[in-house]
Design an enzyme around this catalytic site. Structure first.
Site, PDB file in Angstrom:
ATOM      1  N   HIS A   1       0.849  -1.204   0.000  1.00  0.00           N
ATOM      2  CA  HIS A   1       0.000   0.000   0.000  1.00  0.00           C
ATOM      3  C   HIS A   1       0.879   1.248   0.000  1.00  0.00           C
ATOM      4  CE1 HIS A   1      -2.710   3.175   1.233  1.00  0.00           C
ATOM      5  NE2 HIS A   1      -2.033   3.339   2.350  1.00  0.00           N
TER       6      HIS A   1
ATOM      7  N   TYR B   1       8.763  16.014   0.541  1.00  0.00           N
ATOM      8  CA  TYR B   1       8.527  17.312  -0.094  1.00  0.00           C
ATOM      9  C   TYR B   1       8.339  17.173  -1.589  1.00  0.00           C
ATOM     10  CZ  TYR B   1       9.285  19.083   4.446  1.00  0.00           C
ATOM     11  OH  TYR B   1       9.155  19.312   5.784  1.00  0.00           O
TER      12      TYR B   1
ATOM     13  N   HIS C   1      14.895  13.204  12.098  1.00  0.00           N
ATOM     14  CA  HIS C   1      13.711  13.301  12.970  1.00  0.00           C
ATOM     15  C   HIS C   1      12.835  12.047  12.848  1.00  0.00           C
ATOM     16  CE1 HIS C   1      11.440  15.675   9.598  1.00  0.00           C
ATOM     17  NE2 HIS C   1      11.313  14.400   9.406  1.00  0.00           N
ATOM     18  N   HIS C   2      13.139  11.212  11.859  1.00  0.00           N
ATOM     19  CA  HIS C   2      12.446   9.923  11.776  1.00  0.00           C
ATOM     20  C   HIS C   2      13.127   8.885  12.661  1.00  0.00           C
ATOM     21  CE1 HIS C   2      10.062  11.186   8.265  1.00  0.00           C
ATOM     22  NE2 HIS C   2      11.115  11.917   7.999  1.00  0.00           N
TER      23      HIS C   2
ATOM     24  N   THR D   1       6.623  27.000   5.882  1.00  0.00           N
ATOM     25  CA  THR D   1       5.331  26.364   5.616  1.00  0.00           C
ATOM     26  C   THR D   1       4.200  27.278   6.078  1.00  0.00           C
ATOM     27  OG1 THR D   1       6.462  24.300   6.085  1.00  0.00           O
ATOM     28  CG2 THR D   1       4.091  24.187   5.796  1.00  0.00           C
TER      29      THR D   1
ATOM     30  N   HIS E   1      13.173  11.988   3.564  1.00  0.00           N
ATOM     31  CA  HIS E   1      12.540  13.237   3.937  1.00  0.00           C
ATOM     32  C   HIS E   1      12.338  14.172   2.757  1.00  0.00           C
ATOM     33  CE1 HIS E   1      10.441  15.768   6.586  1.00  0.00           C
ATOM     34  NE2 HIS E   1      10.911  16.716   5.818  1.00  0.00           N
TER      35      HIS E   1
ATOM     36  N   LYS F   1       3.459  30.031   3.639  1.00  0.00           N
ATOM     37  CA  LYS F   1       2.611  29.615   2.517  1.00  0.00           C
ATOM     38  C   LYS F   1       1.130  29.652   2.897  1.00  0.00           C
ATOM     39  CE  LYS F   1       5.737  26.889  -0.183  1.00  0.00           C
ATOM     40  NZ  LYS F   1       5.333  27.497  -1.447  1.00  0.00           N
TER      41      LYS F   1
ATOM     42  N   SER G   1      13.208   6.183 -13.742  1.00  0.00           N
ATOM     43  CA  SER G   1      12.123   6.929 -14.366  1.00  0.00           C
ATOM     44  C   SER G   1      11.991   8.328 -13.755  1.00  0.00           C
ATOM     45  CB  SER G   1      10.817   6.145 -14.207  1.00  0.00           C
ATOM     46  OG  SER G   1       9.716   6.973 -14.418  1.00  0.00           O
ATOM     47  N   SER G   2      12.032   8.403 -12.425  1.00  0.00           N
ATOM     48  CA  SER G   2      11.899   9.705 -11.762  1.00  0.00           C
ATOM     49  C   SER G   2      13.041  10.634 -12.111  1.00  0.00           C
ATOM     50  CB  SER G   2      11.898   9.536 -10.243  1.00  0.00           C
ATOM     51  OG  SER G   2      10.736   8.899  -9.844  1.00  0.00           O
TER      52      SER G   2
ATOM     53  N   ASP H   1       6.658  21.605 -26.484  1.00  0.00           N
ATOM     54  CA  ASP H   1       6.640  20.244 -25.927  1.00  0.00           C
ATOM     55  C   ASP H   1       7.663  20.214 -24.807  1.00  0.00           C
ATOM     56  OD1 ASP H   1       6.686  17.349 -25.515  1.00  0.00           O
ATOM     57  OD2 ASP H   1       5.790  17.199 -27.505  1.00  0.00           O
TER      58      ASP H   1
ATOM     59  N   ARG I   1       1.902   1.309  15.194  1.00  0.00           N
ATOM     60  CA  ARG I   1       1.509   1.122  13.798  1.00  0.00           C
ATOM     61  C   ARG I   1       1.930  -0.268  13.325  1.00  0.00           C
ATOM     62  NH1 ARG I   1       5.853   4.875  10.489  1.00  0.00           N
ATOM     63  NH2 ARG I   1       4.730   4.063   8.695  1.00  0.00           N
TER      64      ARG I   1
ATOM     65  N   SER J   1      -1.663  27.194  -5.334  1.00  0.00           N
ATOM     66  CA  SER J   1      -1.352  28.599  -5.604  1.00  0.00           C
ATOM     67  C   SER J   1      -1.885  29.051  -6.951  1.00  0.00           C
ATOM     68  CB  SER J   1       0.162  28.830  -5.557  1.00  0.00           C
ATOM     69  OG  SER J   1       0.666  28.428  -4.313  1.00  0.00           O
TER      70      SER J   1
ATOM     71  N   TRP K   1       6.974   0.096   4.017  1.00  0.00           N
ATOM     72  CA  TRP K   1       7.461   0.842   2.854  1.00  0.00           C
ATOM     73  C   TRP K   1       8.817   1.479   3.118  1.00  0.00           C
ATOM     74  CZ3 TRP K   1       8.702   5.927   1.556  1.00  0.00           C
ATOM     75  CH2 TRP K   1       8.480   6.883   2.548  1.00  0.00           C
TER      76      TRP K   1
ATOM     77  N   GLU L   1      11.897  13.245  -0.129  1.00  0.00           N
ATOM     78  CA  GLU L   1      10.812  12.569  -0.844  1.00  0.00           C
ATOM     79  C   GLU L   1       9.436  13.075  -0.384  1.00  0.00           C
ATOM     80  OE1 GLU L   1      10.563  10.454  -3.325  1.00  0.00           O
ATOM     81  OE2 GLU L   1       8.455   9.931  -3.066  1.00  0.00           O
TER      82      GLU L   1
HETATM   83 CU   LIG Z   1      10.769  13.597   7.479  1.00  0.00          CU
END
Ligand SMILES: [Cu+2]
Ligand SMILES: [Cu+2]
Lengths: 543, 371
Positions: free
Chosen positions: A89, A270, A315-316, A341, A266, A344, A182-183, A118, A463, A281, A154, A268
């Site tokens: 998932h 963002y 922080h993870h 943040t 991290h 914004k 690909s990315s 293009d 979790r 926006s 994940w 990722e």
């Molecule tokens: Cu993070």
């Protein structure tokens, strides 16, 4: 805000539709056309359709999880399969649904928003897309292999994902490599397009924010996808070639895995939210009929968030056993992210202030984004407080936090974008009535699903468990009901899209009264080829 | 079920079940000074978020209502205001600094593991905990004791469903206890909310944390880091008791361990080894190799009918004592004592149709361990 419309909106695209038929090698028809296309709009469509199908596959996995968690005890699946479901998932939603959706939107809209004919590298564009179905077919095929698919979450922490992993892990690694390539290729293409193909007269600070946020996202992708590639290659070596990068018995370090993973992981996060900022926006000023407040500060805030995202990864890992100085450093930097943040959110709200606001479906999704993403931001701020994180870490509180940021955050922004740009893509307005139903059911479903998770997490539910103690039963019951409501409401989304492709109220070039950007100067639906002669954008004295 | 239906239809939807009322839906205040500090940090940052949220969403919903198109056909046209922008950049910064100060103090406190009166080594294993009272010669493993029949719904679930263990960790009230965390296999995370201790157990590394419990009682927690199939089934139970009671308990456990050590030299009968082995198998081996020895291939091989196991005792001894590197099979040389090892090996060689007739004596295992 950004660029003004060219003087006569329609003149640039004249003859566009005919061009394909006249070109020397006429494009193949049927399936082969989609396989070989180098057109940014067709590739954009491919990305979006792929993303939507993966959204449903990842969604089904989530519903399996929620079904098992509906009440205490094991009723429907075994823990082993449950772990495969939570893992796939997450992987599918992050890498196959959210990221390709944003790339699809970039493909469709960036050339239209900067007046380019293009993408800069059309064949590479085709290749970047077609890597994805291969990558995720491989990944999903692991479910059928002996020992089952990836079952380590994940975040695939070693050594659970190396020494203790099922034999299919090598296929998982190959699939992730392909998705990563690909990315990276997609990001290179986006950067090349934005830097080289802007219409004459369009300066960087004239670009719509969706283009800006994607430019910054693309740099993040190029910076961190190779780190992911490195870490999964180290896993590959540990599993198949006897190295011990993450194997303590061989002198390796399991925590090294987490440092590398989150140095990718991290930013990722963002990568999955900055383009959303760009979309919101664009939509809020359109339906508030008022220019975006603080365009320049939006650009700077996006850039600061991107830079800070490289300085907060641990922080993870607050409970993994970091030294005190590291805890303090990562706590401070993480708290700092609240500042740009916040800017914004304040800018969006000030854009609404004294506007003339209407509430079409794209605007509803964008407004829900602002509210619910901010709630995800608040729980993020709480999680940044390292001592408190010792209690929050790896509980449902974290699950609630990142789902608020990703579902009513990233995914609502994608839905807002689809409702906003569907008239441009199809030439028809999406059904406002069905759109509203879709919106309200989604908002109710999302909150029913994820809000109780704050409570179950604070009350002590870890979790990634397939069964739980009785005091968590009520929260999980509500979450499961909400998840099914949210999941099935998404079928309405498909209905809206299919109906809109087939017909509906005709949309003019400028489908929304308050819209300002360049894409609204080409006809609706946008012909296959647009801006073959670059439009001239009048440079404005920028505020 | 009727209880939860009542919840759904209940007055205002908030008639919560007894469990939720008893356990709450907020972080527990806990029973240590640090857990209180952490709880108060949590509540402070929560209220800060609430206040900011009320202001921000207030302005937002006011604007949405006041400036809706039917009331405000013409929008204003401003798009920047330096003063406002400076204020809303610096004000949050100040709030953050104000928050960082107490958080830093608490964190420093949490990291101060010095001057402990008792050291307990906590080792995560798939899927149980091993507690080693360092220097006290007392060590035991602690695993889930909720019957699987409750998980399957074949019998009624108890109040502490999934939160019961065979051997709780016993700790003294009022003494500073230092924990040393490590793991034998994958990463686990030892978490007891009321003690506000959560620390990963990382193979090959030792992490530290500490606790000084203020009130006697039973405190329950769970493994917090995904560690494989039975991650949801490795709870933690801490029993905190008065220091003199604790000392008595510790002395008793020390005697038991000494008795057990004597057993190594004695000749054991087939029956007593089988009985003991069945217990050890159920507590330690069954989660992977399954209750009937049928295994879960390819990760966990079957033991029932396993030809190599039946033919090669030397290989089995080596496998159980030293583990198999690169696989999920851990080394049990430090987890089980010679009697337990001998018993479980005898059991697996004579259960589920394995009929070697072998009796493996603890002395033989001890000799093997000494090599
Ligand atoms: Cu993070
Ligand atoms: Cu675990």
């Amino acid at each position: 805000m950004a660029s003004k419309l060219p003087k006569s909106p329609l003149e640039h695209s004249a003859g566009g539709a005919g061009a394909a038929a006249e070109s020397p090698g006429a494009p193949p028809r049927g399936l082969l056309r989609w396989l070989l296309t180098t057109n940014h709009k067709e590739i954009g469509t491919l990305y979006l359709v792929f993303s939507l199908s993966m959204f449903f596959i990842g969604g089904i996995f989530a519903l399996v999880v929620r079904l098992e968690l509906f009440q205490p005890g094991l009723q429907f699946v075994e823990p082993e399969f449950f772990n495969q479901m939570t893992t796939l998932h997450g992987l599918i939603m992050v890498f196959a649904a959210v990221m390709p959706a944003f790339t699809g939107l970039a493909n469709w809209m960036i050339p239209l928003q900067i007046g380019a004919p293009d993408m800069a590298l059309p064949r590479l564009n085709n290749f970047s897309f077609w890597l994805l179905p291969v990558a995720f077919t491989l990944l999903l095929a692991t479910l059928l292999m002996p020992g089952g698919g990836p079952n380590f979450g994940w975040t695939f922490y070693a050594p659970l994902s190396t020494t203790y992993a099922p034999p299919s892990t090598t296929f998982f690694i190959l699939g992730m490599h392909l998705a990563g390539i690909s990315s990276i290729l997609g990001a290179i293409n986006i950067i090349a397009t934005i830097l080289n193909l802007r219409a004459p007269g369009m300066r960087m600070m004239d670009m719509p924010l969706f283009v800006w946020t994607w430019l910054i996202t693309a740099f993040l992708l190029i910076a961190v996808m190779p780190v992911l590639a490195g870490v999964i290659t180290m896993m590959l070596l540990d599993i198949n070639f006897g190295t011990s990068f993450f194997n303590a018995a061989g002198g390796g370090d399991p925590v090294l895995f987490q440092h590398l993973f989150w140095f990718f992981g991290h930013p990722e996060v963002y990568i999955m939210i900055l383009p959303a900022f760009g979309i919101v926006s664009a939509i809020i000023p359109t339906f508030a009929r008022k220019p975006l407040f603080g365009y320049a500060s939006m650009v700077y805030a996006t850039a600061s968030i991107a830079i800070l995202s490289f300085l907060v990864w641990a922080h993870h890992m607050f409970v993994v056993g970091l030294p005190l100085v590291a805890e303090l450093f990562f706590m401070y930097t993480t708290m700092l992210i609240a500042v740009p943040t916040g800017v914004k959110v304040f800018n969006w709200i000030t854009t609404l202030f004294q506007g003339s606001i209407s509430f079409e479906t794209p605007m509803l999704f964008a407004l829900a984004f602002v509210v619910l993403f901010t709630i995800g931001g608040f729980s993020g701020l709480m999680l940044a407080i390292a001592p408190a994180d010792f209690q929050y870490h790896d509980t449902y509180f974290v699950v609630a936090h990142f789902h608020y940021v990703l579902v009513p955050g990233a995914i609502f922004s994608i839905m807002a974008a689809v409702y906003y740009w569907l008239p441009k893509w199809t030439g028809h307005y999406p059904s406002e009535r069905l759109g509203r139903w879709h919106f309200w059911l989604s908002v109710i479903g999302v909150n029913l699903t994820f809000f109780p998770m704050h409570f179950s997490g604070l009350a002590g539910m870890p979790r990634r468990i397939p069964d739980y103690a009785l005091q968590f039963a009520d929260f999980n019951l509500v979450s499961s009901l909400g998840a099914f409501l949210f999941g099935f409401s998404q079928l309405l989304f498909v209905v809206v899209i299919v109906k809109c492709v087939r017909g509906g109220e005709k949309a003019p070039a400028k489908a929304w009264e308050g819209a300002q950007d360049l894409e609204w100067s080409v006809p609706s639906p946008a012909p296959l080829h647009t801006f073959e002669t670059p439009p001239h954008v009048t440079p404005q004295p920028h505020p | 079920m009727p209880r939860r239906l009542a919840w759904l239809s209940g007055a205002g939807g908030f008639a919560l079940s007894p469990q939720v009322l008893a356990n709450g839906w907020n972080m527990p205040v806990g029973v240590t000074d640090l857990s209180r500090e952490i709880h108060s940090l949590h509540m402070t940052i929560f209220w800060i978020c609430v206040v900011i949220g009320v202001v921000v969403f207030g302005v937002m919903f006011y604007s949405l209502f006041r400036y809706r198109r039917s009331r405000q056909p013409q929008a204003a046209n401003f798009h920047e205001h330096t003063t406002v922008e400076v204020i809303w950049t610096t004000l949050p910064l100040l709030i953050l600094v104000a928050m960082a100060v107490p958080a830093t103090a608490t964190l420093k406190n949490m990291y101060d593991t010095g001057d402990a009166e008792l050291d307990v080594m906590v080792t995560g294993q798939q899927w149980r905990w091993r507690y080693d009272y360092l220097g006290e010669e007392v060590a035991f493993t602690s695993s889930l004791s909720t019957p699987r029949a409750q998980v399957r719904g074949e019998e009624a679930r108890g109040e502490t469903y999934l939160l019961d263990v065979d051997n709780p960790l016993v700790l003294p009230v009022g003494r500073k206890v230092r924990f040393l965390f490590t793991s034998d296999d994958v990463i686990h995370s030892w978490w007891v909310p009321e003690l506000a201790v959560k620390q990963d157990t990382v193979p090959g590394f030792v992490n530290e944390n500490w606790v000084r419990i203020n009130e006697p009682g039973i405190y329950r927690g769970q493994c917090a880091e995904l560690c494989g199939i039975d991650h949801g089934f490795m709870p933690i139970v801490v029993q905190a008791m008065a220091p003199d009671e604790f000392d008595a308990w510790l002395a008793e456990r020390r005697d038991e361990a000494a008795q057990e050590a004597l057993g190594v030299d004695r000749d054991w009968g087939h029956e007593e080894l089988m009985t003991r082995g069945e217990e050890v198998y159920a507590a330690i081996c069954a989660s992977c190799h399954q209750p009937e020895g049928q295994g879960a291939p390819p990760t966990f091989p079957a033991l029932a009918g396993n030809p190599r196991l039946q033919e090669d005792l030397g290989w089995q001894l080596d496998t159980v004592i030293n583990g198999v590197s690169g696989t999920a099979m851990p080394a049990f040389r430090n987890t089980l004592n010679p009697v337990e090892l001998a018993a479980v090996i005898t059991y697996t060689r004579n259960a589920w149709g394995n009929a070697t007739g072998d009796v493996v004596q603890p002395a033989r295992v001890a000799e093997r361990l000494a090599r």
